[in-house]
Design an enzyme around this catalytic site. Structure first.
Site, PDB file in Angstrom:
ATOM      1  N   LYS A 179       0.853  -1.188   0.000  1.00 22.64           N
ATOM      2  CA  LYS A 179       0.000   0.000   0.000  1.00 22.64           C
ATOM      3  C   LYS A 179       0.885   1.232   0.000  1.00 22.64           C
ATOM      4  O   LYS A 179       2.026   1.181   0.478  1.00 22.64           O
ATOM      5  CB  LYS A 179      -0.886   0.030   1.245  1.00 22.64           C
ATOM      6  CG  LYS A 179      -2.123   0.891   1.076  1.00 22.64           C
ATOM      7  CD  LYS A 179      -3.247   0.133   0.401  1.00 22.64           C
ATOM      8  CE  LYS A 179      -4.465   0.999   0.178  1.00 22.64           C
ATOM      9  NZ  LYS A 179      -5.614   0.181  -0.258  1.00 22.64           N
TER      10      LYS A 179
HETATM   11  P1  NAD Z   1     -12.907   7.644  -2.837  1.00 27.85           P
HETATM   12  O1  NAD Z   1     -11.864   8.664  -2.603  1.00 27.85           O
HETATM   13  O2  NAD Z   1     -13.502   7.542  -4.199  1.00 27.85           O
HETATM   14  O3  NAD Z   1     -14.088   7.862  -1.787  1.00 27.85           O
HETATM   15  C1  NAD Z   1     -13.867   7.956  -0.407  1.00 27.85           C
HETATM   16  C2  NAD Z   1     -15.164   8.330   0.262  1.00 27.85           C
HETATM   17  O4  NAD Z   1     -14.939   8.412   1.661  1.00 27.85           O
HETATM   18  C3  NAD Z   1     -15.698   9.695  -0.177  1.00 27.85           C
HETATM   19  O5  NAD Z   1     -17.084   9.595  -0.370  1.00 27.85           O
HETATM   20  C4  NAD Z   1     -15.389  10.589   1.007  1.00 27.85           C
HETATM   21  O6  NAD Z   1     -16.340  11.626   1.125  1.00 27.85           O
HETATM   22  C5  NAD Z   1     -15.509   9.600   2.161  1.00 27.85           C
HETATM   23  N1  NAD Z   1     -14.776  10.047   3.346  1.00 27.85           N
HETATM   24  C6  NAD Z   1     -13.500  10.527   3.392  1.00 27.85           C
HETATM   25  N2  NAD Z   1     -13.201  10.867   4.673  1.00 27.85           N
HETATM   26  C7  NAD Z   1     -14.289  10.564   5.419  1.00 27.85           C
HETATM   27  C8  NAD Z   1     -14.610  10.681   6.800  1.00 27.85           C
HETATM   28  N3  NAD Z   1     -13.723  11.195   7.679  1.00 27.85           N
HETATM   29  N4  NAD Z   1     -15.842  10.254   7.216  1.00 27.85           N
HETATM   30  C9  NAD Z   1     -16.729   9.754   6.347  1.00 27.85           C
HETATM   31  N5  NAD Z   1     -16.498   9.641   5.027  1.00 27.85           N
HETATM   32  C10 NAD Z   1     -15.289  10.028   4.575  1.00 27.85           C
HETATM   33  O7  NAD Z   1     -12.291   6.247  -2.360  1.00 27.85           O
HETATM   34  P2  NAD Z   1     -12.761   4.777  -2.730  1.00 27.85           P
HETATM   35  O8  NAD Z   1     -11.853   4.281  -3.749  1.00 27.85           O
HETATM   36  O9  NAD Z   1     -14.239   4.753  -2.936  1.00 27.85           O
HETATM   37  O10 NAD Z   1     -12.399   4.001  -1.376  1.00 27.85           O
HETATM   38  C11 NAD Z   1     -13.312   3.885  -0.282  1.00 27.85           C
HETATM   39  C12 NAD Z   1     -12.876   2.777   0.642  1.00 27.85           C
HETATM   40  O11 NAD Z   1     -12.823   1.555  -0.088  1.00 27.85           O
HETATM   41  C13 NAD Z   1     -11.482   2.936   1.243  1.00 27.85           C
HETATM   42  O12 NAD Z   1     -11.470   2.325   2.527  1.00 27.85           O
HETATM   43  C14 NAD Z   1     -10.608   2.136   0.310  1.00 27.85           C
HETATM   44  O13 NAD Z   1      -9.404   1.715   0.931  1.00 27.85           O
HETATM   45  C15 NAD Z   1     -11.534   0.983   0.020  1.00 27.85           C
HETATM   46  N6  NAD Z   1     -11.234   0.247  -1.195  1.00 27.85           N
HETATM   47  C16 NAD Z   1     -11.155   0.870  -2.398  1.00 27.85           C
HETATM   48  C17 NAD Z   1     -10.899   0.124  -3.537  1.00 27.85           C
HETATM   49  C18 NAD Z   1     -10.898   0.724  -4.900  1.00 27.85           C
HETATM   50  O14 NAD Z   1     -10.807  -0.045  -5.865  1.00 27.85           O
HETATM   51  N7  NAD Z   1     -11.028   2.011  -5.071  1.00 27.85           N
HETATM   52  C19 NAD Z   1     -10.687  -1.252  -3.423  1.00 27.85           C
HETATM   53  C20 NAD Z   1     -10.804  -1.869  -2.180  1.00 27.85           C
HETATM   54  C21 NAD Z   1     -11.089  -1.103  -1.062  1.00 27.85           C
END
Ligand code: NAD
Length: 417
Positions: free
Chosen positions: A105
């Protein structure tokens, strides 16, 4: 929340699962440490001519099952322990779904919303250059995460390729489809959340039709999960961004909410048919399914008791702390854990990498159907072992993952030399 160290969560979970597996400490001690950790200070030329320096990290937790694999996060709260925990979760996520990767990561402590496009490019190019010595298509393959996107992955690929002197598509996944990105990668994590929710509902002998769902988050994972679950007949009653959420007990007008977000408007300025709520209120809603798809450490000891959902499907990494997990388990909440439910993204990243290495192009149907097979099989294995050992799905998932990683270590001849 202060003093919270997500890597402590990881170590506790490893110990718990290893004890059930009857492992001796020497068999899994290395999993409680990251193999390689890089901390960089990234100087960025800002639009006003000044130079700002941002902290950046790349951590490779394990390469026992294959190259390290995991996203890059741009967020103001990124820190070493967080990146380390996220890298370990990647090791176990790849093991649960049985794809040939270890875990890694990366991240930069920055609020990307405060940067111009030019500053984002400068930051990405300089950060990539600084981690270039330890990444590579057979070494460690980054991908998008919170605050990064397909576009950012395109810049990363270009920077690495410039350093190498030739185009290296397979150094990063989650790229734009025009640059060798897998079709369906953007939607893959949210699609995996939908598939996991359907599997959990079916395993409990229920039907998704008309079930109420609260989704925390509004980003890549959350928005796709919400849209796909709605397509399957679920009623999405709540959704949120980092500042606030929306609630409508009859189901949100997702089209209107998404259109509002398209313009980068915060949900608190949404004027459609919905009540404004806080993220804390969203987590405590009386719904059938809660899908935390934002960031880690959301369901904790102090609010776990307020959760009223019967099923939780974790699209985010680490949204539930170990203590909260125990409270929810006692309440009988069924949790499809992060290392299983959020594995859709890395699975399609694997498909992207395979296509890049072979210079092939799969159709969206092929990507989605292969993803479904992997997610369904992983869910079934986790469900079966959890029933057999009378443990939670989270512990079941860790039993499978840790066994696979430890067996890989032993089949390689154990700790060398
Ligand atoms: P993103 O940046 O597109 O979205 C993140 C979201 O989290 C946004 O809606 C933001 O408003 C919200 N957020 C940020 N800080 C916050 C807080 N303090 N309280 C509440 N909401 C908050 O990111 P993403 O790619 O959608 O990732 C979201 C989660 O999924 C993360 O935990 C990431 O590690 C996990 N994830 C992502 C992927 C991927 O393919 N993008 C894969 C596996 C896991």
């Amino acid at each position: 929340m202060s003093g919270y160290n997500p890597f402590d969560n990881v170590v506790e979970t490893i110990d718990k699962a290893a004890k059930i597996l009857g492992y001796q400490p020497q068999q899994y001690e290395m999993l409680k440490h990251a193999e390689r950790e890089l901390h960089v200070s990234v100087p960025v030329r800002m639009d006003d001519g000044s130079v700002k320096v941002f902290a950046g990290y790349r951590v490779q937790h394990s390469t026992l099952r294959g190259p390290a694999k995991g996203g890059i996060r741009y967020h103001p709260e990124v820190n070493h322990d967080e990146v380390k925990a996220l890298s370990a979760w990647m090791t176990f996520k790849c093991a649960v779904v049985g794809i040939p990767y270890g875990g890694g990561k990366g991240g930069v402590t920055v609020d990307p919303k405060t940067l111009s496009r030019r500053e984002m490019i400068n930051l990405t190019r300089r950060y990539t250059t600084m981690i270039a010595p330890i990444i590579g298509e057979q070494i460690d393959i980054p991908a998008p995460d919170v605050g990064t996107s397909a576009e950012v992955m395109g810049w990363l690929m270009d920077t690495y390729s410039m350093l190498k002197g030739h185009t290296v598509l397979g150094v990063v996944t989650g790229k734009p489809p025009e640059l060798g990105g897998a079709i369906g990668r953007r939607e893959a994590t949210g699609r995996g959340v939908m598939i996991s929710a359907l599997n959990a509902v079916a395993a409990l002998g229920k039907n998704i039709e008309g079930m109420t769902v609260a989704v925390q988050g509004m980003g890549n994972v959350a928005s796709v999960a919400a849209i796909l679950l709605a397509e399957k007949g679920a009623k999405i009653v709540a959704i949120s961004d980092s500042k606030s959420g929306l609630y409508n007990k009859n189901g949100l007008d997702l089209k209107a909410v998404m259109a509002h977000r398209e313009g980068k408007n915060p949900l608190k300025t949404f004027t459609g048919d919905a009540q404004h709520i806080t993220n804390e209120e969203l987590l405590a809603l009386d719904v059938d399914i809660l899908a935390p798809c934002a960031i880690e450490n959301q369901i904790r000891k102090d609010n776990a008791d307020k959760v009223r959902a019967k099923i939780i499907v974790e699209g985010a990494n680490g949204p539930t702390t170990v203590e909260a997990d125990e409270i929810l388990e006692k309440k009988g909440v069924v949790i499809a854990p992060d290392i299983l439910a959020s594995a859709g993204g890395v699975t399609v990243s694997y498909f992207e990498w395979v296509q890049n290495l072979q210079q092939l192009r799969w159709s969206e149907e092929e990507v989605n159907s292969r993803l479904k097979v992997i997610m369904d099989n992983a869910f079934k294995s986790v469900w079966d072992i959890a029933k057999e050992k009378k443990v939670s799905l989270r512990t079941g998932a860790y039993l499978i993952a840790i066994k696979r990683v430890v067996e890989a270590s032993e089949m390689r001849g154990g700790v060398w030399p």
